[in-house]
Design an enzyme around this catalytic site. Structure first.
Site, short mmCIF file in Angstrom:
data_model
loop_
_atom_site.label_atom_id
_atom_site.label_comp_id
_atom_site.label_asym_id
_atom_site.label_seq_id
_atom_site.Cartn_x
_atom_site.Cartn_y
_atom_site.Cartn_z
N ARG A 1 0.83 -1.19 -0.14
CA ARG A 1 -0.05 -0.01 0.16
C ARG A 1 0.79 1.14 0.05
NH1 ARG A 1 -4.69 0.40 3.85
NH2 ARG A 1 -3.10 0.51 5.41
N ASP A 2 2.19 0.99 0.02
CA ASP A 2 2.94 2.60 -0.41
C ASP A 2 4.16 2.26 -1.00
OD1 ASP A 2 3.22 5.09 0.25
OD2 ASP A 2 4.38 4.70 2.01
N ILE A 3 3.76 1.62 -2.12
CA ILE A 3 5.27 1.67 -3.19
C ILE A 3 5.51 2.90 -3.73
CG2 ILE A 3 5.97 0.44 -5.08
CD1 ILE A 3 4.39 -2.00 -4.38
N ASN B 1 10.55 4.15 -1.09
CA ASN B 1 10.55 2.79 -0.56
C ASN B 1 11.10 1.58 -1.24
OD1 ASN B 1 9.39 3.74 1.89
ND2 ASN B 1 7.13 3.26 1.21
N THR C 1 0.90 7.10 -0.67
CA THR C 1 1.22 8.36 -1.21
C THR C 1 0.50 8.78 -2.34
OG1 THR C 1 3.54 8.10 -0.29
CG2 THR C 1 3.44 9.72 -1.80
#
Length: 192
Positions: free
Chosen positions: A18-20, A24, A56
Site C-alpha cells: 500500500r505504499d510503493i 520505499n 502516497t
C-alpha cells in the site's frame, strides 16, 4: 507484494504493501547483480480489506483512493506509477488536481511523449496503471513474466525464502523489530 485474483503466489501471500513509491525501493548492487528491495511495511494490510486511503497520493491506486477493498493489483498500479515517473519525470502528476485527473484518465503513452522509450515497455507500464484493477496484470508473477517477454529484457528471480532472508540479514528493516517479526511470520507461509 500481495497477489491479485489470479493466485496467491509470492513473498507476502495475501498482503498488500500500500505504499510503493521511489523512497520505499532500495536498489542494492550494480548491473546484472542489482536487486530492488521493498522497505517500510508500516501500511501493509491483508488483501481484500477496505482500508481507506493509505499511501502516497501520486502513486496511490484508484481503488485505494476510493477506500475499496484492495489486492496486489493496487501495488502493481503503484509500481507502474514509479516506472512512469522514471521514464517521464516531468509528466508525473504532482498537484491534487493532477492526481485526481490521473485516477480517472490514463496519462499519455510514454513512447508517444518520448519516442526513444520502447513501445513494449510503454505498453507494459500502461497496463500496470489501468484505472480498473481488472485490466491490470492478475498478480506480480504475471507482470514479471510479461516484462521478461519484452525484447531485450532479462529478469532473474530467486527463491522467495532466500530473498526474505537476504532482506532481513541486510538490515534494511532490521532496526524495526516489529516489522521484522511480521515479515518472518509471512515468510513461514512461503513454499519454495
Amino acid at each position: 507484494v500481495g497477489q491479485g485474483s489470479g493466485g496467491s503466489r509470492g513473498l507476502a501471500r495475501g498482503w498488500v504493501h500500500r505504499d510503493i513509491k521511489p523512497k520505499n525501493l532500495l536498489v542494492v548492487g550494480r548491473g546484472t547483480a542489482a536487486l530492488v528491495r521493498l522497505i517500510d511495511f508500516g501500511l501493509m494490510a491483508p488483501a481484500g480489506e477496505a482500508s481507506g486511503s493509505a499511501g502516497t497520493l501520486p502513486y496511490m491506486a484508484p481503488e485505494v483512493a476510493r477506500g475499496a477493498p484492495v489486492d496486489g493489483r493496487a501495488d502493481l498500479y503503484s509500481l507502474g506509477m514509479v516506472l512512469y515517473e522514471a521514464l517521464l519525470p516531468d509528466d508525473m502528476a504532482r498537484t491534487v488536481e493532477e492526481v485526481a485527473r490521473q485516477l480517472i484518465e490514463r496519462p499519455p503513452l510514454p513512447s508517444r511523449v518520448n519516442p526513444v522509450i520502447p513501445t513494449g515497455l510503454s505498453e507494459f507500464v500502461m497496463r500496470l496503471i489501468e484505472p480498473d484493477p481488472k485490466d491490470r496484470f492478475a498478480d506480480a508473477l504475471a507482470a514479471s513474466e510479461a516484462l521478461s517477454r519484452l525484447p531485450g529484457m532479462r529478469l532473474g528471480r530467486g527463491p522467495a525464502r532466500a530473498a526474505t532472508e537476504r532482506l532481513l540479514r541486510a538490515g534494511a528493516v532490521s532496526h524495526r523489530s516489529r516489522l521484522v517479526r511480521k515479515v518472518r511470520r509471512m515468510a513461514k507461509v512461503v513454499k519454495e
